[in-house]
Design a protein around this motif. Structure first.
Motif, PDB file in Angstrom:
ATOM      1  N   TYR A   7       0.805  -0.855   0.305  1.00  0.00           N
ATOM      2  CA  TYR A   7       0.355  -0.168  -0.050  1.00  0.00           C
ATOM      3  C   TYR A   7       0.213   1.015  -0.020  1.00  0.00           C
ATOM      4  O   TYR A   7       1.718   1.236  -0.400  1.00  0.00           O
ATOM      5  CB  TYR A   7      -1.096   0.165   1.206  1.00  0.00           C
ATOM      6  CG  TYR A   7       0.123   0.172   2.681  1.00  0.00           C
ATOM      7  CD1 TYR A   7       0.108   0.954   3.578  1.00  0.00           C
ATOM      8  CD2 TYR A   7       0.359  -0.777   3.039  1.00  0.00           C
ATOM      9  CE1 TYR A   7       0.794   1.629   4.667  1.00  0.00           C
ATOM     10  CE2 TYR A   7       1.759  -0.871   4.018  1.00  0.00           C
ATOM     11  CZ  TYR A   7       1.294   0.735   5.170  1.00  0.00           C
ATOM     12  OH  TYR A   7       2.387   0.937   5.930  1.00  0.00           O
ATOM     13  N   CYS A  11      -3.488   5.961   0.957  1.00  0.00           N
ATOM     14  CA  CYS A  11      -5.119   5.285  -0.342  1.00  0.00           C
ATOM     15  C   CYS A  11      -5.833   4.924   1.194  1.00  0.00           C
ATOM     16  O   CYS A  11      -5.463   5.426   2.270  1.00  0.00           O
ATOM     17  CB  CYS A  11      -4.002   3.829  -0.392  1.00  0.00           C
ATOM     18  SG  CYS A  11      -5.148   2.714  -1.374  1.00  0.00           S
ATOM     19  N   TRP A  14      -6.735   0.577   2.004  1.00  0.00           N
ATOM     20  CA  TRP A  14      -5.480   0.137   2.400  1.00  0.00           C
ATOM     21  C   TRP A  14      -5.883  -0.776   3.329  1.00  0.00           C
ATOM     22  O   TRP A  14      -6.034  -1.807   3.866  1.00  0.00           O
ATOM     23  CB  TRP A  14      -4.535   0.405   2.316  1.00  0.00           C
ATOM     24  CG  TRP A  14      -3.896   1.108   3.316  1.00  0.00           C
ATOM     25  CD1 TRP A  14      -3.777   2.210   3.061  1.00  0.00           C
ATOM     26  CD2 TRP A  14      -3.165   0.170   4.657  1.00  0.00           C
ATOM     27  NE1 TRP A  14      -3.195   2.722   4.684  1.00  0.00           N
ATOM     28  CE2 TRP A  14      -3.257   1.832   5.262  1.00  0.00           C
ATOM     29  CE3 TRP A  14      -3.696  -0.700   5.125  1.00  0.00           C
ATOM     30  CZ2 TRP A  14      -2.326   1.447   7.030  1.00  0.00           C
ATOM     31  CZ3 TRP A  14      -2.727  -0.992   6.730  1.00  0.00           C
ATOM     32  CH2 TRP A  14      -2.131   0.450   7.113  1.00  0.00           C
ATOM     33  N   SER A  54      -2.385   0.502  -5.186  1.00  0.00           N
ATOM     34  CA  SER A  54      -2.610   0.063  -3.736  1.00  0.00           C
ATOM     35  C   SER A  54      -4.320   0.009  -2.920  1.00  0.00           C
ATOM     36  O   SER A  54      -4.899   0.969  -3.769  1.00  0.00           O
ATOM     37  CB  SER A  54      -2.167   1.259  -2.537  1.00  0.00           C
ATOM     38  OG  SER A  54      -2.713   1.150  -1.371  1.00  0.00           O
ATOM     39  N   SER A  74      -0.517   4.625  -7.514  1.00  0.00           N
ATOM     40  CA  SER A  74      -2.312   4.927  -7.425  1.00  0.00           C
ATOM     41  C   SER A  74      -3.241   3.988  -6.831  1.00  0.00           C
ATOM     42  O   SER A  74      -2.843   2.792  -6.323  1.00  0.00           O
ATOM     43  CB  SER A  74      -2.333   4.818  -8.786  1.00  0.00           C
ATOM     44  OG  SER A  74      -2.420   3.568  -9.346  1.00  0.00           O
ATOM     45  N   CYS A  75      -3.667   4.677  -6.496  1.00  0.00           N
ATOM     46  CA  CYS A  75      -4.647   4.011  -6.187  1.00  0.00           C
ATOM     47  C   CYS A  75      -5.423   2.676  -6.982  1.00  0.00           C
ATOM     48  O   CYS A  75      -5.929   2.992  -8.240  1.00  0.00           O
ATOM     49  CB  CYS A  75      -6.232   4.163  -5.726  1.00  0.00           C
ATOM     50  SG  CYS A  75      -5.814   5.292  -4.120  1.00  0.00           S
TER      51      CYS A  75
END
Length: 103
Positions: A7, A11, A14, A54, A74-75
């Motif tokens: 992660y 984020c 996570w 993440s 990035s997410c």
């Protein structure tokens, strides 16, 4: 079983992924299995870890939700039965854990 959760601090999902993973581990009889948290802090670290976003969960080194995109801070988005989400569902994690046990 080796469980790793990658992660980055920005984020928002996570922790949800960690909690769902713990729930899935308990549901499969693996409640004592540790979840190793691995924070990815830089784009360079993301490249080295082949970090697709993440949160990323690896079971015995394998990402059961392997994305087709690149890597970076990035997410990540997951497809679930209820639509897109920021973390895999408990049901999807249970399935992934059971498949890992069969390997």
């Amino acid at each position: 079983m080796d469980i790793e959760l990658l992660y980055f601090d920005g984020c928002p999902n996570w922790e949800k992924a960690r909690d769902r993973l713990a729930e899935a581990l308990a549901a499969t009889g693996n409640a004592g299995t540790p979840i190793r948290l691995r924070r990815i802090e830089t784009p360079e670290a993301a490249e080295r870890a082949a970090f697709p976003g993440s949160p990323t969960i690896r079971i015995d080194g394998i990402d059961p939700f392997a994305p087709t995109d690149g890597v970076g801070l990035s997410c990540r988005v997951y497809r679930t039965v209820t639509g897109l989400g920021g973390a895999p569902s408990v049901a999807d994690l249970i399935l992934a854990l059971r498949q890992a046990e069969d390997r």
